[in-house]
Design an enzyme around this catalytic site. Structure first.
Site, PDB file in Angstrom:
ATOM      1  N   THR A   1      37.928  67.093 -74.255  1.00 36.31           N
ATOM      2  CA  THR A   1      37.977  67.394 -75.577  1.00 36.31           C
ATOM      3  C   THR A   1      36.768  68.381 -75.786  1.00 36.31           C
ATOM      4  O   THR A   1      35.886  68.501 -74.827  1.00 36.31           O
ATOM      5  CB  THR A   1      37.727  66.417 -76.799  1.00 36.31           C
ATOM      6  OG1 THR A   1      36.147  65.955 -76.522  1.00 36.31           O
ATOM      7  CG2 THR A   1      38.598  65.086 -76.319  1.00 36.31           C
TER       8      THR A   1
ATOM      9  N   ASN B   1      31.060  61.485 -72.946  1.00 31.10           N
ATOM     10  CA  ASN B   1      30.282  62.425 -72.295  1.00 31.10           C
ATOM     11  C   ASN B   1      29.705  63.325 -73.270  1.00 31.10           C
ATOM     12  O   ASN B   1      28.643  63.886 -73.141  1.00 31.10           O
ATOM     13  CB  ASN B   1      31.205  63.235 -71.133  1.00 31.10           C
ATOM     14  CG  ASN B   1      30.142  64.382 -70.759  1.00 31.10           C
ATOM     15  OD1 ASN B   1      29.291  64.331 -69.916  1.00 31.10           O
ATOM     16  ND2 ASN B   1      30.798  65.620 -71.039  1.00 31.10           N
TER      17      ASN B   1
ATOM     18  N   TYR C   1      15.867  63.501 -78.235  1.00 30.24           N
ATOM     19  CA  TYR C   1      16.713  63.262 -77.371  1.00 30.24           C
ATOM     20  C   TYR C   1      16.683  61.928 -76.523  1.00 30.24           C
ATOM     21  O   TYR C   1      17.591  61.403 -76.428  1.00 30.24           O
ATOM     22  CB  TYR C   1      16.884  64.569 -76.323  1.00 30.24           C
ATOM     23  CG  TYR C   1      17.713  64.333 -75.404  1.00 30.24           C
ATOM     24  CD1 TYR C   1      19.234  64.810 -75.695  1.00 30.24           C
ATOM     25  CD2 TYR C   1      17.609  63.996 -73.947  1.00 30.24           C
ATOM     26  CE1 TYR C   1      20.385  64.629 -74.721  1.00 30.24           C
ATOM     27  CE2 TYR C   1      18.785  64.035 -73.002  1.00 30.24           C
ATOM     28  CZ  TYR C   1      19.919  64.370 -73.294  1.00 30.24           C
ATOM     29  OH  TYR C   1      20.889  64.211 -72.415  1.00 30.24           O
TER      30      TYR C   1
ATOM     31  N   LYS D   1      19.097  58.667 -76.281  1.00 29.64           N
ATOM     32  CA  LYS D   1      19.528  58.020 -75.071  1.00 29.64           C
ATOM     33  C   LYS D   1      19.275  56.686 -74.887  1.00 29.64           C
ATOM     34  O   LYS D   1      19.874  55.675 -74.268  1.00 29.64           O
ATOM     35  CB  LYS D   1      19.278  58.936 -73.723  1.00 29.64           C
ATOM     36  CG  LYS D   1      19.860  60.136 -73.907  1.00 29.64           C
ATOM     37  CD  LYS D   1      21.429  60.217 -73.857  1.00 29.64           C
ATOM     38  CE  LYS D   1      22.114  61.585 -73.683  1.00 29.64           C
ATOM     39  NZ  LYS D   1      23.484  61.509 -73.688  1.00 29.64           N
TER      40      LYS D   1
ATOM     41  N   THR E   1      23.824  71.592 -65.509  1.00 34.92           N
ATOM     42  CA  THR E   1      24.698  72.155 -66.532  1.00 34.92           C
ATOM     43  C   THR E   1      24.126  73.113 -67.483  1.00 34.92           C
ATOM     44  O   THR E   1      22.974  73.511 -66.912  1.00 34.92           O
ATOM     45  CB  THR E   1      24.976  70.885 -67.382  1.00 34.92           C
ATOM     46  OG1 THR E   1      23.736  70.397 -68.126  1.00 34.92           O
ATOM     47  CG2 THR E   1      25.631  69.693 -66.470  1.00 34.92           C
TER      48      THR E   1
END
Length: 236
Positions: free
Chosen positions: A37, A84, A147, A151, A182
């Site tokens: 997605t 993810n 962030y 998490k 990434t």
């Protein structure tokens, strides 16, 4: 353990970065179909570069209830869900408006919850399957503002989901990792994991029936530090 060979898998945020590595590793392990997605999905190609019919791109906005519901109607045959998709913001907790922090939580925490709620009945009908949630070493280590807090909340969510989904035989895997190569951290000049290595570890955990992946040494260090003074739970 969760059987991957012949499985149908959903990977949110699956068209780039770590999500793309997950998709490739799952196909290599024998998955029949991997639904990947994105907010605006593009046609999928593999390195050959002809189109791989096993990769099916689909639209999803994890922060939108209607988008998640549409996806569950589109793919009622999922055996494994990999949460993810995620987002980040900078400037710490005091440098962002509460609304910005709330939006981040909506994506990183509630997004995973929305997807899991939508697909838990699907997994139950298909024998249990698995849910994989991508956390971070920052679930345990301070220093990354909103962030990291999001998490940490996702880690708690995963642990609670593991308890709630146990009765239907769903394996729940939490994945913790440090910097990984990434787009999100490409500009940072720091040692980084290879996404393919992280994905391979997740595949192995699914096949072995494990509940947690500690993908690198820094992650293992901070997991061990949880039993020590809180001052030890900080990253530079």
């Amino acid at each position: 353990m969760t059987e991957i060979k012949g499985a149908r898998v959903l990977v949110t945020g699956g068209q780039r970065g770590l999500g793309k590595a997950f998709a490739a590793a799952l196909l290599e392990a024998g998955a029949e179909t991997v639904y990947v997605t994105a907010r605006s999905p593009r046609p999928e190609t593999d390195p050959r570069p002809e189109t791989d019919p096993r990769l099916v791109p689909l639209a999803l906005e994890v922060g939108d209830d209607a988008s998640v519901a549409r996806l569950a109607e589109q793919v009622p045959d999922v055996d494994i869900v990999v949460n993810n998709a995620g987002a980040t913001i900078s400037n710490g907790l005091l440098g962002n408006d509460v609304a910005e922090v709330a939006h981040l939580f909506d994506v990183n925490v509630l997004g995973a919850l929305r997807v899991t709620q939508a697909f838990a009945p699907v997994l139950a009908r298909r024998g249990g399957g698995a849910v994989v949630n991508v956390h971070s070493v920052l679930s345990w280590a301070s220093g990354a503002g909103a962030y990291g807090v999001s998490k940490a909340a996702l880690w708690s969510l995963t642990n609670s989901l593991r308890h709630e989904l146990a009765s239907q035989g769903t394996q729940v895997v939490g994945v913790h990792l440090g910097y990984t190569d990434t787009d999100m951290v490409r500009a940072l000049d720091v040692p980084k994991n290879d996404p393919r290595d992280v994905a391979a570890q997740v595949v192995e955990a699914l096949l072995k029936g494990e509940s947690e992946v500690l993908a690198d040494e820094v992650t293992r260090h901070f997991k061990a530090a949880l039993s020590g003074p809180v001052e030890g739970l900080a990253v530079a």
